[in-house]
Design an enzyme around this catalytic site. Structure first.
Site, PDB file in Angstrom:
ATOM      1  N   CYS A  97       0.823  -1.207   0.000  1.00 40.20           N
ATOM      2  CA  CYS A  97       0.000   0.000   0.000  1.00 40.20           C
ATOM      3  C   CYS A  97       0.859   1.260   0.000  1.00 40.20           C
ATOM      4  O   CYS A  97       0.538   2.239  -0.678  1.00 40.20           O
ATOM      5  CB  CYS A  97      -0.916  -0.006   1.221  1.00 40.20           C
ATOM      6  SG  CYS A  97      -1.988   1.433   1.356  1.00 40.20           S
ATOM      7  N   CYS A 195      -5.727  -2.311   8.215  1.00 39.70           N
ATOM      8  CA  CYS A 195      -6.869  -1.387   8.233  1.00 39.70           C
ATOM      9  C   CYS A 195      -8.150  -2.024   7.740  1.00 39.70           C
ATOM     10  O   CYS A 195      -9.240  -1.712   8.237  1.00 39.70           O
ATOM     11  CB  CYS A 195      -6.553  -0.125   7.432  1.00 39.70           C
ATOM     12  SG  CYS A 195      -6.337  -0.380   5.653  1.00 39.70           S
TER      13      CYS A 195
END
Length: 353
Positions: A97, A195
């Site tokens: 990410c 997340c």
């Protein structure tokens, strides 16, 4: 005045980073990313909506943007995460990410809005080597919070435009900055989970996201004999001991997985140790390429204490030989190489022996 866009998560780190950047003379804008729209999250663990970040930006008088990169996140990070687990590897979604989304798509978006630099609240340092001109990534001074491991994959182009104002601070100093500003998040707890898997149940997330069911299969001992039934091979990681539900007279650990046969092999802890790691998808930072053996220290897990090793060039990447065998270096995970506090580079583990 240089324009810096700061990724603001709503946490204390990025909020304190905004204060420091203003003090350093930058024109700061806040940029909150919405990444989790439409994902199957637990009802009691919904994602941050950006309200804390927006409140801090308002208090500091910062222009504030909320950007939805959920489609890009799903197409890159989520697909990668599921693909790796289904192949029997253990992925590193934060590393992926950072390069593709936070310092990739977010930087592209910030540039279109006029940014000269992109800043985040990561605990690491970026400096330029005066002798070589290369941009260096260094460990954060707070060893307990250092995040250089998850940033090793940033390119020279990305590092040239990154500002990391917290790299020279300790967490206690960061909270003190936030408290002096009366930020609502000054005592907000740090996020510890992936997340998009806030409850830690990544297999549940994968089944909900894909609509697949990962079927039960056989636990095997080191001789290939069935010793029990597992709940789906994707649910187990190399080195795992807890949650196996096996009574074998002595502790056993996950030592291997065969995704085609849907089997999980267990064995004693000594079977987990390997001295040689092979890596591909390599990113060099402090050097342009590896041309010969180098002494380094290395981590094969985020918070592992660095271990002495020698790295050698190898086809498609590098071969790393540790001085002492290491517990559970796992295909799919990142292996990051250091010389002192400088990140030499790193790659993705593809094999061990």
């Amino acid at each position: 005045m240089a324009q810096v866009f700061l990724g603001m998560s709503g946490g204390v780190d990025s909020s304190a980073a905004a204060v420091l950047l203003q003090e350093q003379g930058y024109a700061v804008s806040g940029l909150h990313l919405s990444l989790l729209s439409g994902l199957p999250l637990p009802a009691d663990r919904l994602p941050d909506d950006g309200s804390d970040a927006r409140a801090v930006a308002s208090l500091l008088g910062l222009p504030f943007y909320d950007m939805d990169l959920s489609p890009e996140f799903r197409a890159t990070v989520i697909d990668y995460f599921i693909r790796e687990y289904e192949a029997g590897r253990t992925p590193n979604p934060c590393v992926f990410c950072n390069r593709r989304i936070k310092f990739g798509a977010m930087w592209d978006a910030a540039r279109k809005l006029g940014a000269d630099y992109l800043a985040t609240g990561h605990y690491a340092r970026v400096e330029q080597d005066a002798a070589t001109g290369r941009w260096l990534l260094k460990k954060g001074l707070d060893e307990g919070k250092d995040q250089s491991y998850v940033l090793y994959n940033l390119t020279q182009e990305q590092l040239a435009h990154v500002r990391l104002p917290l790299g020279g601070l300790h967490k206690a100093e960061v909270r003190e900055i936030a408290e002096k500003q009366h930020f609502i998040n000054a005592r907000k707890h740090d996020s510890q989970d992936i997340c998009f898997v806030p409850d830690g149940d990544y297999a549940r997330f994968m089944e909900d996201f894909t609509g697949k069911h990962y079927p039960a299969g056989d636990f095997l001992d080191e001789n290939g004999k069935k010793v029990g039934t597992h709940n789906g091979a994707v649910r187990y990681t190399i080195g795992q001991r807890k949650g196996l539900g096996l009574a074998m007279g002595a502790p056993v650990y996950v030592c291997a997985k065969d995704m085609q046969a849907n089997t999980v092999t267990v064995g004693p802890e000594e079977n987990l140790f390997d001295r040689i790691v092979y890596a591909d998808e390599v990113n060099w930072i402090a050097i342009p390429e590896l041309t010969g053996p180098l002494r380094v220290t290395a981590r094969t897990r985020y918070h592992q204490v660095e271990q002495p090793a020698t790295v050698f060039p190898a086809e498609g990447g590098f071969r790393l030989e540790f001085d002492q065998p290491q517990r559970s270096p796992t295909p799919g995970q990142a292996v990051v190489l250091y010389q002192g506090d400088v990140v030499l580079g790193g790659g993705t583990i593809v094999a061990v022996e």
